[in-house]
Design a protein around this motif. Structure first.
Motif, short mmCIF file in Angstrom:
data_model
loop_
_atom_site.label_atom_id
_atom_site.label_comp_id
_atom_site.label_asym_id
_atom_site.label_seq_id
_atom_site.Cartn_x
_atom_site.Cartn_y
_atom_site.Cartn_z
N GLU A 36 0.84 -1.37 -0.05
CA GLU A 36 -0.01 -0.02 -0.02
C GLU A 36 0.85 1.21 -0.17
OE1 GLU A 36 -3.49 1.62 -0.26
OE2 GLU A 36 -3.24 -0.43 -0.03
N TYR A 37 0.93 1.97 -1.06
CA TYR A 37 1.41 3.39 -0.96
C TYR A 37 0.66 4.43 -0.80
CZ TYR A 37 5.24 0.95 -3.55
OH TYR A 37 6.06 0.11 -4.20
N PRO A 38 0.99 5.24 0.30
CA PRO A 38 0.28 6.54 0.45
C PRO A 38 0.19 7.31 -0.74
CG PRO A 38 1.77 6.02 2.22
CD PRO A 38 2.09 5.11 1.14
N LEU A 39 -0.94 8.13 -0.95
CA LEU A 39 -1.01 8.89 -2.04
C LEU A 39 0.26 9.95 -2.05
CD1 LEU A 39 -4.66 9.66 -2.28
CD2 LEU A 39 -3.32 7.98 -3.83
N SER A 40 0.41 10.53 -0.83
CA SER A 40 1.52 11.39 -0.75
C SER A 40 3.00 11.02 -1.19
CB SER A 40 1.71 11.90 0.81
OG SER A 40 2.09 10.61 1.59
N GLU A 41 3.17 9.80 -1.35
CA GLU A 41 4.41 9.14 -1.67
C GLU A 41 4.52 9.14 -3.59
OE1 GLU A 41 5.53 5.61 0.15
OE2 GLU A 41 5.50 6.39 2.03
N LEU A 42 3.16 9.49 -3.90
CA LEU A 42 3.18 9.07 -5.46
C LEU A 42 3.20 10.49 -6.19
CD1 LEU A 42 0.65 6.10 -5.49
CD2 LEU A 42 3.01 6.13 -5.48
N ILE A 43 2.95 11.61 -5.49
CA ILE A 43 2.90 12.77 -6.18
C ILE A 43 4.06 13.24 -7.02
CG2 ILE A 43 3.06 15.35 -5.49
CD1 ILE A 43 1.61 14.90 -2.97
N PHE A 44 5.23 12.53 -6.78
CA PHE A 44 6.43 12.70 -7.84
C PHE A 44 6.00 12.40 -9.29
CE2 PHE A 44 6.61 8.38 -7.11
CZ PHE A 44 7.43 7.63 -8.25
N SER A 45 5.26 11.35 -9.59
CA SER A 45 4.50 10.93 -10.74
C SER A 45 3.82 11.99 -11.55
CB SER A 45 3.61 9.64 -10.42
OG SER A 45 2.46 10.24 -9.82
N LEU A 46 3.61 13.15 -11.11
CA LEU A 46 2.61 14.11 -11.77
C LEU A 46 3.55 14.88 -12.62
CD1 LEU A 46 0.55 15.09 -8.89
CD2 LEU A 46 -0.30 13.59 -10.59
N GLY A 47 3.31 14.60 -13.70
CA GLY A 47 3.97 15.47 -14.88
C GLY A 47 5.35 14.83 -15.50
N ILE A 48 5.53 13.54 -15.08
CA ILE A 48 6.40 12.88 -15.91
C ILE A 48 5.81 11.68 -16.76
CG2 ILE A 48 8.07 13.43 -14.28
CD1 ILE A 48 7.91 10.82 -12.95
N PRO A 49 6.35 11.08 -17.89
CA PRO A 49 5.89 9.86 -18.35
C PRO A 49 5.43 8.58 -17.39
CG PRO A 49 7.61 10.85 -19.79
CD PRO A 49 7.47 11.66 -18.28
#
Length: 207
Positions: A36-49
């Motif tokens: 389970e990945y918290p949404l806060s840890e996935l924000i880096f994904s925004l804006g990249i392929p």
């Protein structure tokens, strides 16, 4: 008029898709890794392929995970919407005689299922996706491809986005950058222009 050619990022700039992107990625990782990945840890994904994001996460089969992510994203399309005043902004810029388009990290397939239904294609006839170039943001190639297609010069072009990747892409291409403050999540990203709301961009374009 200060700029005649305007290229927009899509997610976080014209389209409010953050929740859909993050939740579908979270579902994908839960399936692939069992974690389970918290949404806060996935924000880096925004804006990249998407593929680059999954590679950074160290998944053994990022291409397979990307297909699953795209399928999961379809389940969240009800959460995807335009930022307020975006249609009004694009119409106003078109009426000024601006050449409009988009430079996005989305693939052509992603564009078809989460951009076209929003009805922006009429205003953005030239769209450069991750499928159109070898190199992607923050490299300059996508924005250079846009300028090549519309016959633009760097000094006549403005790139509007919400992330450091967008800014770096613009500056590597020799183009001014406008930070879409309304969608940038409070990121401190240096920019030539910082319109607080979409319609504030009209004054920037007029100079």
């Amino acid at each position: 008029m200060r700029y005649r050619h305007i290229a927009f990022d899509l997610d976080g700039t014209l389209i409010d898709s953050e929740e859909a992107v993050l939740r579908s990625l979270q579902d994908t990782l839960r399936t692939v890794t069992g974690n389970e990945y918290p949404l806060s840890e996935l924000i880096f994904s925004l804006g990249i392929p998407g593929l680059k994001c999954l590679e950074q996460l160290g998944l053994p089969d990022p291409e397979g995970a990307l297909q699953l992510w795209e399928a999961n994203l379809c389940r969240y399309q009800g959460l995807v919407k335009l930022f307020s005043a975006v249609p009004e902004l694009l119409k106003s810029l078109a009426d000024l005689g601006c050449s409009l388009g988009a430079v996005t990290s989305k693939t052509r397939e992603e564009l078809d299922y989460d951009f076209i239904p929003l009805g922006l294609g009429t205003y953005l006839p030239t769209v450069i996706t991750a499928s159109d170039t070898v190199l992607h943001k923050p490299e300059a190639q996508p924005l250079l491809k846009f300028m090549e297609r519309v016959g633009a010069r760097p000094e006549d072009t403005l790139y509007v986005g919400d992330s450091p990747y967008d800014r770096e892409c613009a500056h590597r291409a020799g183009v001014d950058f406008a930070l879409a403050v309304w969608g940038c999540r409070g990121r401190e990203v240096p920019a030539e222009h910082t319109p607080a709301q979409p319609m504030a961009l009209v004054d920037v374009i007029k100079g």
